[in-house]
Design a protein around this motif. Sequence first.
Motif, mmCIF file in Angstrom:
data_model
loop_
_atom_site.group_PDB
_atom_site.id
_atom_site.type_symbol
_atom_site.label_atom_id
_atom_site.label_comp_id
_atom_site.label_asym_id
_atom_site.label_seq_id
_atom_site.Cartn_x
_atom_site.Cartn_y
_atom_site.Cartn_z
ATOM 1 N N ALA A 1 28.724 -32.549 43.664
ATOM 2 C CA ALA A 1 29.280 -34.282 44.345
ATOM 3 C C ALA A 1 28.944 -35.001 44.549
ATOM 4 O O ALA A 1 28.206 -35.099 45.155
ATOM 5 C CB ALA A 1 29.861 -33.076 44.824
ATOM 6 N N TRP B 1 41.551 -36.035 51.144
ATOM 7 C CA TRP B 1 40.518 -34.909 50.931
ATOM 8 C C TRP B 1 41.033 -34.525 52.313
ATOM 9 O O TRP B 1 40.344 -33.377 52.026
ATOM 10 C CB TRP B 1 39.478 -35.946 51.493
ATOM 11 C CG TRP B 1 38.781 -36.513 49.970
ATOM 12 C CD1 TRP B 1 38.809 -38.185 49.431
ATOM 13 C CD2 TRP B 1 38.514 -35.646 48.857
ATOM 14 N NE1 TRP B 1 38.769 -37.885 48.453
ATOM 15 C CE2 TRP B 1 38.362 -36.966 47.906
ATOM 16 C CE3 TRP B 1 38.525 -35.352 48.506
ATOM 17 C CZ2 TRP B 1 37.886 -37.170 46.403
ATOM 18 C CZ3 TRP B 1 37.919 -34.738 47.265
ATOM 19 C CH2 TRP B 1 37.955 -36.051 46.031
ATOM 20 N N LYS C 1 41.502 -30.778 51.233
ATOM 21 C CA LYS C 1 40.146 -29.872 50.393
ATOM 22 C C LYS C 1 39.251 -29.876 51.264
ATOM 23 O O LYS C 1 37.851 -29.160 51.392
ATOM 24 C CB LYS C 1 39.114 -30.960 49.543
ATOM 25 C CG LYS C 1 40.527 -31.150 48.065
ATOM 26 C CD LYS C 1 39.929 -31.524 46.535
ATOM 27 C CE LYS C 1 40.698 -31.967 45.276
ATOM 28 N NZ LYS C 1 41.158 -32.854 45.295
ATOM 29 N N THR D 1 31.232 -28.100 47.909
ATOM 30 C CA THR D 1 31.623 -27.826 46.701
ATOM 31 C C THR D 1 31.546 -28.544 45.210
ATOM 32 O O THR D 1 32.542 -29.933 45.806
ATOM 33 C CB THR D 1 33.117 -26.668 47.094
ATOM 34 O OG1 THR D 1 34.776 -27.915 47.342
ATOM 35 C CG2 THR D 1 32.947 -25.708 48.436
ATOM 36 N N ASP D 2 32.249 -28.468 44.309
ATOM 37 C CA ASP D 2 32.108 -28.596 43.113
ATOM 38 C C ASP D 2 33.595 -30.127 43.882
ATOM 39 O O ASP D 2 33.977 -30.752 43.312
ATOM 40 C CB ASP D 2 32.288 -28.359 42.239
ATOM 41 C CG ASP D 2 31.088 -27.750 41.140
ATOM 42 O OD1 ASP D 2 30.247 -28.936 41.524
ATOM 43 O OD2 ASP D 2 30.695 -27.038 40.733
ATOM 44 N N ALA D 3 34.678 -29.222 44.525
ATOM 45 C CA ALA D 3 35.989 -30.365 44.695
ATOM 46 C C ALA D 3 35.968 -31.346 45.297
ATOM 47 O O ALA D 3 36.606 -31.721 45.084
ATOM 48 C CB ALA D 3 36.513 -28.803 45.308
ATOM 49 N N LEU D 4 35.104 -31.262 45.715
ATOM 50 C CA LEU D 4 34.739 -31.884 46.856
ATOM 51 C C LEU D 4 33.761 -33.571 45.934
ATOM 52 O O LEU D 4 33.447 -34.950 46.227
ATOM 53 C CB LEU D 4 33.313 -32.368 48.045
ATOM 54 C CG LEU D 4 34.518 -30.947 48.754
ATOM 55 C CD1 LEU D 4 33.513 -31.246 50.338
ATOM 56 C CD2 LEU D 4 35.682 -31.090 49.251
ATOM 57 N N GLU D 5 33.608 -33.545 44.976
ATOM 58 C CA GLU D 5 33.255 -34.651 43.856
ATOM 59 C C GLU D 5 34.249 -35.893 44.135
ATOM 60 O O GLU D 5 35.949 -35.616 43.393
ATOM 61 C CB GLU D 5 33.561 -34.315 42.203
ATOM 62 C CG GLU D 5 33.142 -35.314 41.784
ATOM 63 C CD GLU D 5 32.104 -36.266 40.814
ATOM 64 O OE1 GLU D 5 31.069 -35.594 41.504
ATOM 65 O OE2 GLU D 5 32.067 -37.141 41.140
#
Lengths: 106, 361
Positions: free
Chosen positions: A2, A57, A60, A91-95
């Motif tokens: 990320a 953000w 998330k 996590t990938d969601a924090l890209e």
Amino acid sequence: MAKITFVQPDGSQQTVEAKPGMTVMEAAKLNDVAGIEAECGGACACATCHIYVDAAWRDKTGKPAEMEEDMLDFAFDVREESRLCCQIKVTDALEGLTIRVPAKQF
Amino acid sequence: MAPENGATAGGDPGRDGQGFGTGEITTDVVIIGAGPVGLFAVFELGLLDIKCHVVDILGKVGGQCAELYPEKPIYDIPGLPVVTGQELTDRLMEQIKPFGATFHLGERVDALERLPDGRFALSTDIGSRFNTRVVVIAAGGGSFTPKRPPLDGIEAFEGQSVHYSVRRMEDLRGKDVLIVGGGDSALDWTLNLAPLANSLTLLHRRDEFRGAPHSVERMRALVGEGKVRLMIGQVTALDGVGGQLSAVTIKTKDGDEHVPVTALLPFFGLTMKLGPIASWGLNLDENLIPADTAKFETSEPGIFAIGDINTYPGKLKLILSGFHEAALMAQQAHRYVHPGKKLLFQYTTSSSNLQKKLGVR
């Protein structure tokens, strides 16, 4: 991976690659991001990795747990968007996450 | 558990006052720092018949383990798959009990000077004096000192109208007191000073307190009676002249408020600072003390540095590294304390001599 962007109080930016599983603090330290001290090494015991998470953000990254809230009492200029970045897991969601670094750690 | 400063009302917790007026203490070794590495140094030195005095600025033993993470688990102590900071401290105290070290808690070693005969003179902030052959600096991250809020110009008010601990409650009689913080120190001093102060405001960043629940209840009762003003917010600026505070600016969610204040007590916990060690004439490398890796001696013969405070190629700030350093330090300390005496390397498992010292035989 990320990408996380750290914005300094003077507006300068640094984007780093963070591996899922590590903490945002670790990603900052690995890349020598200024203004993140993390004196205690990530034990949630010092409040020197205090940062601000942009409003967009906050869902998330989640909310600080009670221990983190207690430790935030020791940080300077604590706001609604304050977090200790040793407590945010990548996590990938924090890209694309944007983090603002405060003017001072205590 | 959060670090607190001045947690006990009414004075100076932990100062045992042994140093006051008792004259100079002559000893083999003074260990500066009662963290895990300082404590284990008592053990390694004790096996070699060397008596120690241990000085620590905190009112309790254990250093960071006891102050910063007493309840947090440590997973990398050999043989103990998991142990908390407090448990490790307790186990070390049990392990070093046979060696009868003397502890001087709540004291900071301020001065260190080499005497003409090669020994060292040490003195603490409350007047304890030591004459010792060897000094072991096991001071970790430095001495714990109260955190200073990063407010512009705060230094000018310190001592006169900004206080990080309360020495004499009388000094605050009749003042407009502002206490900042949400832990036991802030609450205890709110309860204690409310009857004396002209006005007392307690300021915290949120309407939740970490302190003991009954203290929170008592504080809220005083607020209810109008004896204490509770504000939720943060100090952003200080006003005053010549070291005397007159007002502060407090940022709340409803905007900025200018509050008359003549005494400010910030309680933001403790941080570690190298402190007086910097002025002892030792070589330093970015606030760490370089030590050799055979004896962990500093640039000054007879002064050793072990644990997190030292640096050398490959240094790792691990408790277990500090234990190793303590063992090697003790070998060289023995040469200073018992010159000419042959040192026979022995194992605690098999040596009846060592077992006698440990009191297990």
